[in-house]
Design an enzyme around this catalytic site. Sequence first.
Site, mmCIF file in Angstrom:
data_model
loop_
_atom_site.group_PDB
_atom_site.id
_atom_site.type_symbol
_atom_site.label_atom_id
_atom_site.label_comp_id
_atom_site.label_asym_id
_atom_site.label_seq_id
_atom_site.Cartn_x
_atom_site.Cartn_y
_atom_site.Cartn_z
ATOM 1 N N HIS A 14 -66.250 30.087 12.997
ATOM 2 C CA HIS A 14 -67.721 29.964 13.018
ATOM 3 C C HIS A 14 -68.254 30.362 11.645
ATOM 4 C CE1 HIS A 14 -71.699 30.832 15.390
ATOM 5 N NE2 HIS A 14 -71.952 30.408 14.153
ATOM 6 N N GLU A 197 -77.078 32.689 21.760
ATOM 7 C CA GLU A 197 -77.314 33.588 20.612
ATOM 8 C C GLU A 197 -78.694 34.214 20.862
ATOM 9 O OE1 GLU A 197 -77.891 31.508 16.901
ATOM 10 O OE2 GLU A 197 -77.606 33.307 15.663
ATOM 11 N N ASP A 275 -70.303 33.575 10.249
ATOM 12 C CA ASP A 275 -71.530 32.780 10.430
ATOM 13 C C ASP A 275 -72.103 32.333 9.078
ATOM 14 O OD1 ASP A 275 -73.429 31.464 11.948
ATOM 15 O OD2 ASP A 275 -74.496 33.258 12.588
HETATM 16 N N1 ADE Z 1 -77.319 27.729 11.232
HETATM 17 C C1 ADE Z 1 -76.739 28.591 10.401
HETATM 18 N N2 ADE Z 1 -76.514 29.755 11.015
HETATM 19 C C2 ADE Z 1 -76.957 29.632 12.282
HETATM 20 C C3 ADE Z 1 -77.002 30.481 13.416
HETATM 21 N N3 ADE Z 1 -76.539 31.737 13.378
HETATM 22 N N4 ADE Z 1 -77.549 30.010 14.547
HETATM 23 C C4 ADE Z 1 -78.035 28.776 14.591
HETATM 24 N N5 ADE Z 1 -78.011 27.929 13.565
HETATM 25 C C5 ADE Z 1 -77.478 28.354 12.417
HETATM 26 ZN ZN ZN Z 2 -73.786 29.846 13.450
#
Ligand code: ADE
Ligand code: ZN
EC number: 3.5.4.2
Length: 315
Positions: A14, A197, A275
Site C-alpha cells: 500500500h 479508512e 501509504d
Molecule cells: N490517496 C493517497 N493516499 C490516500 C489515502 N490514504 N486514502 C485515500 N486516498 C489516498
Molecule cells: Zn492509500
Amino acid sequence: MYDWLNALPKAELHLHLEGSLEPELLFALAERNGIALPWPDVDSLRSAYAFNNLQEFLDLYYRGADVLRTEQDFYDLTWAYLQKCKAQNVIHTEPFFDPQTHTDRGIPFEVVLTGISQALKDGRERLGISSGLILSFLRHLSEEEAQKTLDQALVYRNAFIAVGLDSSEKGHPPSKFQRVFDRARAEGFLTVAHAGEEGPPAYIWEALDLLKVSRIDHGVRAAEDPRLLDRLIEEQIPLTVCPLSNVKLCVFEDMSRHNILELLEMGVKVTVNSDDPAYFGGYVTENFAALHESLGMSQDQARRLAQNSLDARLV
Ligand code: ADE
Ligand code: ZN
C-alpha cells in the site's frame, strides 16, 4: 537503531507513488519544469504537512503532484522510492499510481506509465526488487471517467496487475464503481480498494461483495463490526494497514490507540505499509518502529506482520 526491523525481508502493498514525492524532489522538479510554487522553501512546505482529515491531505497531495510533468519526472519519482525500498529491505512492492491526477492536467497516460514502468523494470534488474503496478481510480470522480481511464489502461494491459480505488472515501462507496470493476475483472485484472479508512464497515462489505477485492486497503474500521471481523479472519483477507498515515489523518488519535496489533492477535491478516511516506513521516521501517515504540510490538509480532506482507502479494 532499528536494524532488526530494517533487516526483516518485507513487501510493501500500500504505497501511492505520488505520495512518495519528497519535498526536496518536489522543489527540484518544479525548478526543472519552470513551475512557481506557493511555498518559499522545503521547510515551509514540510510545515504544511499537518492534517485534520483525509481531504485536507488530499488537497495538498494533488497540489504537489502538479510538478510531475515528464516521463523523466515519473521515472525519478519511482526510482527514488525504490532506493528507499532497497535501504529498508523491502524485497517486493505493489505500488499504486493515480493516472487521473495526471491525465486531468493534460499529461498523457503513456508519459506517466512509461516513466513508472521503466523505473520498476530497472528496480527489478538493478536492485533485485520485484514489483507489480496497481492502477487506482479516483473515487471522487465519476464512474464514466473511471471507465475512460480503464479504456486507456487496456492499451497497456500487461503493465498492471490490478486496479484499485482511492481518494475521498466518505460519500463515494465502492458500489459507485461496481460496473468498472466488473469490466476490469473480465479483462483479467485483480482488484483491491481503499475501504474502512474514514468510511464505515459497510464500505468494506461492498468492496468484498461487489468489487470482489483480493485485499482491503486500510480496513481498520472493520474492528467496529464483529461479523465482518469473523469474515476477514475466516477468509484470511489481507488488510494493508498504514499506521503513521492513520495517525496523521486522525483516524486514530494517537499511535498508542492504533488497533493493528489487536487485529493481528485476533487472526486478521494485517500488514504494515507507508501509504504516502513523504507526507506522513516515514517509510515501512519507520511504520514498524512506531508500532514498537508506541504499542510495544514484539520481535515475534514484527516477524508475523512481515510474513503476512509476503503472503499477501498479488504476484
Ligand atoms: N490517496 C493517497 N493516499 C490516500 C489515502 N490514504 N486514502 C485515500 N486516498 C489516498
Ligand atoms: Zn492509500
